[in-house]
Design an enzyme around this catalytic site. Structure first.
Site, PDB file in Angstrom:
ATOM      1  N   LYS A 159      -7.152  85.052  85.286  1.00  0.00           N
ATOM      2  CA  LYS A 159      -6.697  84.912  86.668  1.00  0.00           C
ATOM      3  C   LYS A 159      -5.219  85.321  86.717  1.00  0.00           C
ATOM      4  CE  LYS A 159     -10.148  81.348  87.327  1.00  0.00           C
ATOM      5  NZ  LYS A 159     -10.865  81.750  86.097  1.00  0.00           N
ATOM      6  N   HIS A 180      -8.849  71.923  88.217  1.00  0.00           N
ATOM      7  CA  HIS A 180      -9.429  73.165  87.711  1.00  0.00           C
ATOM      8  C   HIS A 180      -8.414  73.844  86.795  1.00  0.00           C
ATOM      9  CE1 HIS A 180     -11.051  77.384  87.959  1.00  0.00           C
ATOM     10  NE2 HIS A 180     -12.163  76.703  87.793  1.00  0.00           N
ATOM     11  N   LYS A 205      -6.161  74.239  83.410  1.00  0.00           N
ATOM     12  CA  LYS A 205      -6.437  74.015  81.995  1.00  0.00           C
ATOM     13  C   LYS A 205      -5.101  74.017  81.259  1.00  0.00           C
ATOM     14  CE  LYS A 205     -10.001  76.710  83.628  1.00  0.00           C
ATOM     15  NZ  LYS A 205     -10.385  76.125  84.886  1.00  0.00           N
ATOM     16  N   HIS A 241     -12.719  85.885  82.852  1.00  0.00           N
ATOM     17  CA  HIS A 241     -12.219  84.606  83.342  1.00  0.00           C
ATOM     18  C   HIS A 241     -10.722  84.616  83.620  1.00  0.00           C
ATOM     19  CE1 HIS A 241     -12.217  80.019  83.225  1.00  0.00           C
ATOM     20  NE2 HIS A 241     -13.192  80.328  84.064  1.00  0.00           N
TER      21      HIS A 241
END
Length: 599
Positions: free
Chosen positions: A253, A482, A484, A251
């Site tokens: 990025k 999107h 966090k 996950h």
């Protein structure tokens, strides 16, 4: 099964297909269910979650809203749930606002079809070739944006469909990869969901043949598809991250950009697909340009006060990849001493002893304990978490949220006691159904919020913590998040003790959970984020000032942090429900006049 306009009826209202064919395929159908129909949707060129696939499907084949008074109707597939036992409202349709505009339809009976406002009518098919890669208009030069973001180097992504002033200080992926920032030699892209043709076209034409390494977590069929997508590009190599833990994902990025002039690290929250850079709120941390160290420099040279370089090298080492070892050497050859953020990562495994504090929420706990000074009254400061997906928390708040995880987030310096959670509130920001419905994308925005009914039904207690997504001061309330973020803020929302932007959602898989009586931390996924602490920015107060309006020139910007949503958070009302992607919402139209009926 071809039809120009299909329609079905049910207790949720009447819904019709506005495209030539219906794509309602579901792998879990029984033999006596509705037959599969041929799809007119172009197959996805990148593997993604089921929620993302559903969003793509509904954008390509939108279902137009129609209301038929006095008729009982239901979608073709209605999830089974016991509302009374779970306390869960299967569809928030009964709480959604009723349509304000109706036009009489030619259909049999008394039906009304709601038309979207003219300004919001748009073609819902895949973007055409001429505008697919267009960057949202913004008069600012990317270099000016970069400099204006100092010293935090924290940015939001550009959003199409909002006023240009609200894209001030924002970046698109094309801006990040711009030749204005350096002459690219090679790069690495770490991500979860990757559209390779789209990604390659985000690079300036002169850099599209430069070596590009893509780190992913795909397996089996999705890995094969990724390799097929990469095949036409001779400069593209793939590196598979090992995922031995069930339900784990890659996950993280991140971009590593090597230039002739130096090295840059970018840690962000966007998947490498068009939708994530189009009408969503995403976060980016973009490092300074790191110069190369002189030949013969000490191995200790180039380290920052936050130990960012050694932590980044340790994170790359966790992949155990020869391709990434080359990049570990590149990082060691550069001067990262100007870095002011701390790296907070997760990597799959079971960790004990010293290793337990290297990753996940224990990594955050360690930094907050060792690198923060106690603040008077900090015990009562709320912790705010904001995320786009939610995992299973357990049957009650004591199982993980208000035990190990909350204890990590509420750490601040040594010896600061933690108050009971009733005296030290935890505020969780997650979009409501109405947030999604009225968003720029409408219901399909919910494809990037993959909270499922199966999980939601098991933890209705969690929803009492929820607050709405509101970003009116930044003009982004309708650009679904999107991003966090996690932070600790003063009760008056004027001061920040710390701020974290990360890929990690609210889940044990991302943050880790304790095993063996607390002696072992179990993590399933790769995640990465950066932590901002006032001490690393030489702020004697020990706190950041909260920038309440990032577009106001009246505020003193010294030491003020641009929080990407409105404070204080607004709690859900009795009518609000958290967005759940795999149930229907058909009693009220979204901003494009459509409904949501997952197949």
């Amino acid at each position: 099964m071809n039809r120009s306009t299909g329609s079905q009826q049910g207790s949720y209202g009447k819904w019709t297909l506005s495209s030539s064919e219906d794509e309602c395929e579901d792998k879990g159908r029984s033999s006596n269910s509705t037959p599969k129909v041929k799809s007119s949707v172009i197959p996805l060129q990148h593997p993604c979650s089921d929620a993302r696939k559903e969003s793509y499907k509904r954008k390509s084949n939108p279902l137009k809203f129609e209301e038929i008074p006095g008729k009982e109707c239901s979608p073709s597939k209605k999830p089974k749930t016991d509302r009374e036992d779970s306390g869960w409202c299967l569809s928030s349709s009964d709480d959604e606002s009723k349509p304000k505009k109706t036009v009489k339809s030619k259909s049999a009976g008394t039906s009304y079809k709601v038309e979207a406002p003219k300004s919001q009518k748009e073609k819902r098919l895949s973007p055409s070739a001429d505008d697919k890669y267009r960057t949202p208009s913004d008069a600012q030069d990317p270099w000016d944006v970069l400099q204006a973001g100092e010293p935090f180097c924290f940015y939001l992504t550009k959003v199409t469909g909002i006023k240009p002033k609200y894209n001030t200080g924002a970046l698109h992926i094309k801006d990040i990869l711009s030749p204005l920032f350096g002459t690219l030699v090679s790069s690495v892209q770490f991500n979860y969901c990757i559209d390779i043709p789209w990604l390659v076209n985000q690079y300036p034409e002169e850099f599209r043949d430069k070596p590009l390494l893509i780190v992913h977590g795909e397996k089996r069929e999705s890995k094969t598809r990724l390799h097929e997508a990469a095949h036409p590009y001779e400069n593209v190599r793939l590196c598979q991250a090992r995922l031995d833990m069930a339900f784990g994902t890659h996950h993280t990025k991140m971009m590593l950009l090597l230039y002739e002039e130096g090295l840059r690290v970018v840690i962000h929250t966007s998947n490498l697909i068009r939708d994530d850079w189009h009408q969503k709120t995403q976060g980016i941390w973009m490092s300074p340009l790191y110069p190369k160290l002189p030949e013969g420099s000490s191995s200790l040279a180039g380290e920052s006060v936050t130990n960012f370089r050694s932590d980044l090298v340790a994170y790359l080492a966790s992949y155990n990849s020869q391709s990434l070892r080359e990049w570990m050497d590149i990082i060691k050859q550069h001067d990262l001493s100007e870095t002011r953020v701390f790296l907070v990562g997760s990597t799959p495994g079971r960790f004990q002893g010293y290793d337990k504090e290297k990753w996940g929420h224990f990594r955050l706990r360690k930094i907050l304990r060792e690198r923060c000074s106690p603040i008077t009254g900090i015990e009562s400061w709320p912790v705010i978490g904001q995320f786009s997906s939610i995992g299973s928390m357990g049957t009650d708040q004591s199982k993980w949220l208000h035990s190990e995880f909350s204890e990590s987030l509420k750490t601040l310096g040594k010896g600061v006691k933690t108050l009971p959670h009733s005296e030290n509130p935890l505020q969780l920001i997650y979009p409501s159904v109405d947030n999604v419905r009225t968003s720029l994308e409408g219901y399909p925005a919910g494809g990037s919020l993959p909270y499922g009914i199966q999980t939601a039904q098991k933890q209705p207690w969690l929803h009492t913590y929820f607050h709405k997504w509101k970003a009116e001061t930044s003009g982004r309330s309708r650009a679904m998040p999107h991003i966090k973020t996690y932070m600790r803020v003063s009760p008056d929302c004027q001061e920040l003790a710390w701020f974290l932007v990360t890929s990690a959602n609210l889940s044990k898989a991302a943050w880790g959970s304790l095993e063996k009586n607390g002696t072992q931390l179990f993590i399933r996924s790769y995640e990465l984020g950066v932590l901002f602490l006032p001490s690393a920015f030489d702020l004697p107060s020990g706190t950041f000032h909260v920038m309440l309006n990032i577009y106001s020139n009246k505020e003193d910007s010294t030491g003020t942090f641009p929080v990407p949503f409105d404070l204080p958070p607004e709690r859900y009302t009795g009518k609000d429900r958290p967005w759940v992607w795999n149930i229907p919402y058909v009693n009220a139209p979204d901003s494009h006049g459509n409904i949501w009926c997952p197949s």
